[in-house]
Design an enzyme around this catalytic site. Structure first.
Site, PDB file in Angstrom:
ATOM      1  CD  GLU A 191     -19.428 -25.415 -15.140  1.00 51.69           C
ATOM      2  OE1 GLU A 191     -19.554 -24.240 -15.533  1.00 51.69           O
ATOM      3  OE2 GLU A 191     -18.772 -25.750 -14.145  1.00 51.69           O
ATOM      4  NE  ARG A 206     -26.913 -15.367 -19.905  1.00 47.75           N
ATOM      5  CZ  ARG A 206     -26.169 -16.466 -19.885  1.00 47.75           C
ATOM      6  NH1 ARG A 206     -25.326 -16.727 -20.854  1.00 47.75           N
ATOM      7  NH2 ARG A 206     -26.254 -17.299 -18.876  1.00 47.75           N
ATOM      8  CE  LYS A 258     -25.569 -23.444 -15.461  1.00 49.77           C
ATOM      9  NZ  LYS A 258     -24.767 -24.367 -16.263  1.00 49.77           N
TER      10      LYS A 258
HETATM   11  P1  ATP Z   1     -25.860 -19.733 -16.165  1.00 55.96           P
HETATM   12  O1  ATP Z   1     -25.165 -18.412 -16.176  1.00 55.96           O
HETATM   13  O2  ATP Z   1     -27.317 -19.658 -16.013  1.00 55.96           O
HETATM   14  O3  ATP Z   1     -25.243 -20.683 -15.227  1.00 55.96           O
HETATM   15  P2  ATP Z   1     -24.332 -20.698 -18.317  1.00 55.96           P
HETATM   16  O4  ATP Z   1     -24.207 -19.953 -19.570  1.00 55.96           O
HETATM   17  O5  ATP Z   1     -23.202 -20.675 -17.380  1.00 55.96           O
HETATM   18  O6  ATP Z   1     -25.672 -20.286 -17.639  1.00 55.96           O
HETATM   19  P3  ATP Z   1     -23.976 -23.278 -19.394  1.00 55.96           P
HETATM   20  O7  ATP Z   1     -24.345 -24.539 -18.766  1.00 55.96           O
HETATM   21  O8  ATP Z   1     -22.551 -22.971 -19.577  1.00 55.96           O
HETATM   22  O9  ATP Z   1     -24.716 -22.172 -18.567  1.00 55.96           O
HETATM   23  O10 ATP Z   1     -24.739 -23.081 -20.773  1.00 55.96           O
HETATM   24  C1  ATP Z   1     -25.022 -24.073 -21.713  1.00 55.96           C
HETATM   25  C2  ATP Z   1     -25.452 -23.428 -22.982  1.00 55.96           C
HETATM   26  O11 ATP Z   1     -26.672 -22.775 -22.765  1.00 55.96           O
HETATM   27  C3  ATP Z   1     -24.443 -22.403 -23.445  1.00 55.96           C
HETATM   28  O12 ATP Z   1     -24.264 -22.497 -24.822  1.00 55.96           O
HETATM   29  C4  ATP Z   1     -25.079 -21.108 -23.050  1.00 55.96           C
HETATM   30  O13 ATP Z   1     -24.689 -20.093 -23.921  1.00 55.96           O
HETATM   31  C5  ATP Z   1     -26.566 -21.427 -23.162  1.00 55.96           C
HETATM   32  N1  ATP Z   1     -27.333 -20.577 -22.276  1.00 55.96           N
HETATM   33  C6  ATP Z   1     -27.221 -20.454 -20.943  1.00 55.96           C
HETATM   34  N2  ATP Z   1     -28.061 -19.517 -20.471  1.00 55.96           N
HETATM   35  C7  ATP Z   1     -28.724 -19.034 -21.550  1.00 55.96           C
HETATM   36  C8  ATP Z   1     -29.707 -18.043 -21.733  1.00 55.96           C
HETATM   37  N3  ATP Z   1     -30.195 -17.345 -20.701  1.00 55.96           N
HETATM   38  N4  ATP Z   1     -30.165 -17.808 -22.984  1.00 55.96           N
HETATM   39  C9  ATP Z   1     -29.694 -18.512 -24.018  1.00 55.96           C
HETATM   40  N5  ATP Z   1     -28.755 -19.452 -23.916  1.00 55.96           N
HETATM   41  C10 ATP Z   1     -28.260 -19.715 -22.702  1.00 55.96           C
HETATM   42 MG    MG Z   2     -21.795 -20.841 -16.288  1.00 53.05          MG
END
Ligand code: ATP
Ligand code: MG
Length: 752
Positions: free
Chosen positions: A31, A260, A270
């Site tokens: 996102e 994760r 984020k």
């Molecule tokens: P955050 O909680 O840090 O904002 P998010 O999961 O909301 O992370 P997205 O932008 O939706 O962030 O994630 C993009 C991709 O990266 C998704 O497939 C997510 O599963 C993966 N991702 C995000 N954070 C991690 C992590 N800490 N380890 C592995 N994969 C991750």
């Molecule tokens: Mg998110």
């Protein structure tokens, strides 16, 4: 192809083998609501990596369904991160927002099938009606609306006729489902907000659960890889595709989850990162202390080091915390074989070499011999130089191996100097050292015969360039940081007037350097100018954190010893190592050599600490860890050792209670290292138990005395050195099993 096949690759291979898909298509679906971090790097490496390994394709897709938080600058940062890590998205970024019209049509289809309805409960009520894990939910009365009414309301939602939150579109699944996610999940909500790409065209936005599976389907994704927290969403994913009749169309995507990435001393979401950026705790999304890709890039990390790190931590299905030291190790390891070594003085102290006239240039290689790279520069040398302030001590503690009034030191690549006079200001601060150099001591052609214990960095005063150095350290001091209160106040230290040898600035042999004895540094890509060069500290030469936490909570004694250095090329001890060293000496009674070996080596000190928790025998354990275990650990990682710390403790315990001699212990150790058998097993099966019973030892002594009448006579005539000979013979004839202490006593008695 990665060395070890992970479970995701196993699935992909099986699918290909079974003919389920002709081509693997994955996607990385962030996102665009923040800069990507190291967790995203893991996801990028997995998705793009699998596509590459199996000659498939990976889409970079912006999951831009939430208009209030998204922005083009984040899209750019995401593109940048993917490219920097070495992956290719064909200059084609996909956007979920491009599918809004299609998604809308799919929603209409569900409504027509009676599988979706407009609900008008408010948020609170929706939550209440959902029930709990132990209690079934109940369906909203609005679920009874007719298809026509639903179609009409949904269209008007889209047209912006209602306020935010007035209605939602929900799937009609099962309000009693054990998986709570399946209790009529929300598909659309009203948001009167401007979308950074779709503009004001939409007043409704699809929810993740509806948009994601369909976006995957639309793009022909085969393997939809996400993190574990979406495990329960998988049922919705399949429900949407199946209900719309897309589930049987080939290829169809399936969701697979992995753990994760979490890293200690680091915040990763984020949302939290945005708080730090907004709150001004850091200088921006690319602050070198942030775990963002932009931050690592600016700090000087290499893409290879991040890729190696991701490879090293592997892909699992169980969430766990990775030690940030592992990431630091991977960059250190990468740079070690790549970057030039140069001289930089962070806290300059002037040295005037009184017996030196004129100037010269010293050819010095950029790389040590174990680095397979070539290149050298000229180091200007002159009468006035600068050295590091703490490389001189007027009243040094024992073990200080650098320059003192009595002790000469080598200037790296150059001459040995001796201190002649210490100049001080009115407050007693040292302002200058007057020294003499030894003309026949030049590095490489040293015939002076002067012994030094250390070689230090220096720069020539008139040629050195002034540079700014930014010393970065971990942003959080707490292993599991909660928030601002856990920020490390010393995470950034700026040195304005460091001095660097001129070739670094004029020749620019690289962007990354090892400043000898200081660490790895990177020319800051934003602020560096030729007028004001700025270097970021990437990482130190050694991990200085591993024991910080433990030792700071202990009241370590504070003996004199400051920085201890064992030879010319060895870095001074870090503060943490020093504390550990002092503790080993004062509390555990280790000799300084053993204490030094253990304190400087993180793997060894860990191992030692672990063994100590099993057996309180500090000296015995230290000796075997610093010698035998150390030898093993030179070639291996701790995890590859065939023996555990507990087994080493068991071994030492057998020595302590005289079950085996320390000589036999060495033999048992070799066997443990080779076979992985437990020490007790080895001692038992090989019959290595020590012989302490005099009635068993005496006959052997007799026999040896009989065979060596001459030596017996000499001993009796006063040559007591021969005691060792007899003891040695007894030990030898018992294969080292005789208890040396007992043998000693018996032999002495006999020869009296
Ligand atoms: P955050 O909680 O840090 O904002 P998010 O999961 O909301 O992370 P997205 O932008 O939706 O962030 O994630 C993009 C991709 O990266 C998704 O497939 C997510 O599963 C993966 N991702 C995000 N954070 C991690 C992590 N800490 N380890 C592995 N994969 C991750
Ligand atoms: Mg998110």
């Amino acid at each position: 192809m990665s060395e070890h096949k992970d479970f995701l690759r196993t699935i992909v291979e099986e699918d290909l083998k079974a003919g389920k898909y002709n081509k693997v298509v994955t996607r990385f679906p962030p996102e665009p609501n923040g800069f990507p971090h190291i967790g995203h790097a893991k996801s990028i490496v997995i998705n793009f990596g699998i596509a590459r390994d199996y000659h498939g394709h990976c889409n970079l897709r912006m999951d831009d369904t939430n208009p209030t938080k998204e922005d083009t600058k984040y899209v750019e940062a995401l593109k940048d991160a993917v490219e920097w890590l070495g992956f290719d998205f064909d200059n084609n970024v996909h956007f979920t927002s491009d599918y809004f019209p299609k998604l809308y049509d799919y929603a209409i289809e569900l409504i027509k099938m009676g599988k979706a309805y407009v609900d008008s409960l408010d948020e609170e009520e929706i939550r209440e009606y959902r029930g709990t894990v132990t209690e079934a939910g109940k369906r909203s009365k609005y679920a009874e609306r007719s298809v026509e009414e639903n179609l009409d309301l949904f269209e008007r939602m889209k047209n912006g006729e209602f306020k935010d939150g007035e209605h939602v579109l929900r799937a009609k699944i099962d309000m009693t489902a054990a998986n709570m996610k399946m209790r009529d999940p929300l598909l659309y909500r009203i948001r009167h907000a401007h979308h950074f790409r779709a503009g004001d065209a939409w007043s409704i936005y699809p929810m993740y659960d509806f948009a994601h599976c369909l976006a995957d389907y639309i793009e022909g994704i085969t393997h939809s890889i996400c993190t574990l927290e979406f495990e329960n969403n998988r049922d919705i994913y399949n429900w949407v595709l199946d209900t719309l009749g897309l589930g049987s169309i080939s290829p169809r995507p399936y969701q697979h989850e992995f753990a994760r990435l979490g890293i200690n001393y680091t915040v990763m979401s984020k949302r939290k990162l945005l708080e730090l950026v907004k709150g001004g705790q850091v200088s921006g999304w690319d602050d070198p202390r942030l775990p963002t890709i932009a931050g690592y890039k600016r700090r000087g990390y290499t893409p290879e080091s991040i890729l190696n790190f991701c490879d090293g931590i592997g892909i699992t299905k169980a969430n766990s915390m990775v030690d940030v030291a592992q990431l630091e190790f991977s960059i250190r390891d990468d740079l070690n074989t790549k970057v030039p070594r140069v001289l930089c003085v962070l806290d300059p102290l002037k040295v005037t070499i009184e017996n030196y006239e004129g100037s010269e240039e010293i050819e010095a290689t950029y790389y040590p011999h174990d680095v397979p790279k070539e290149g050298s520069r000229k180091l200007p040398f002159s009468r006035e130089i600068y050295i590091e302030r703490d490389d001189f001590m007027e009243n040094p503690p024992k073990g200080y191996y650098r320059l003192t009034p009595e002790q000469p030191v080598r200037l790296k690549h150059a001459y040995i100097i001796s201190c002649k006079e210490v100049v001080k200001d009115v407050n007693g601060n040292i302002t200058e050292i007057k020294a003499e150099y030894h003309p026949d001591s030049r590095s490489g052609s040293d015939t002076s015969g002067i012994k030094v214990k250390s070689a230090i960095q220096w720069v020539s005063a008139s040629e050195a360039k002034e540079v700014e150095i930014r010393l970065y350290d971990r942003l959080f001091k707490d292993e599991a940081p909660e928030g601002l209160e856990d920020i490390n106040p010393d995470s950034l230290k700026v040195i304005k007037n460091a001095l660097i040898e001129p070739a670094v600035i004029t020749e620019k042999p690289d962007e990354r350097f090892q400043f000898e004895r200081q660490g790895y540094f990177y020319a800051d890509p934003v602020d560096y100018t030729d007028e004001k060069p700025v270097f970021n500290k990437i990482v130190g030469l050694k991990d200085s954190w591993s024991k910080k936490k433990k030792t700071t909570t202990e009241s370590a004694p504070k003996p004199q010893a400051k920085k201890v250095q064992i030879d010319g090329e060895v870095a001074p001890m870090t503060e943490v190592q020093e504390k550990l060293f002092n503790k080993y000496r004062a509390d555990l009674g280790l000799n300084s050599e053993v204490a030094n070996t253990l304190a400087r080596d993180e793997k060894l000190s860990y191992f030692y600490a672990e063994a100590l928790t099993v057996l309180n025998s500090p000296v015995g354990l230290a000796n075997i860890v610093a010698n035998d275990v150390a030898r093993e650990l030179k070639a291996k990682e701790a995890s590859e050792l065939k023996f555990s710390a507990k087994q080493i403790a068991d071994l030492v315990k057998m020595v302590d209670d005289e079950t085996i001699s320390s000589k036999i212990a060495k033999q048992v150790f070799e066997e443990m290292a080779k076979s992985g058998e437990s020490p007790t097993q080895i001692v038992e099966s090989k019959g290595l138990v020590q012989i302490s019973d005099p009635s068993k030892i005496l006959p052997i002594i007799d026999e040896i005395m009989e065979k060596n009448p001459d030596n017996v006579a000499k001993f009796k005539a006063g040559n007591t050195k021969l005691l060792g000979f007899f003891v040695g013979q007894v030990l030898k004839s018992t294969g080292g099993k005789a208890n040396p202490k007992v043998v000693n006593e018996l032999v002495s008695e006999k020869l009296k």
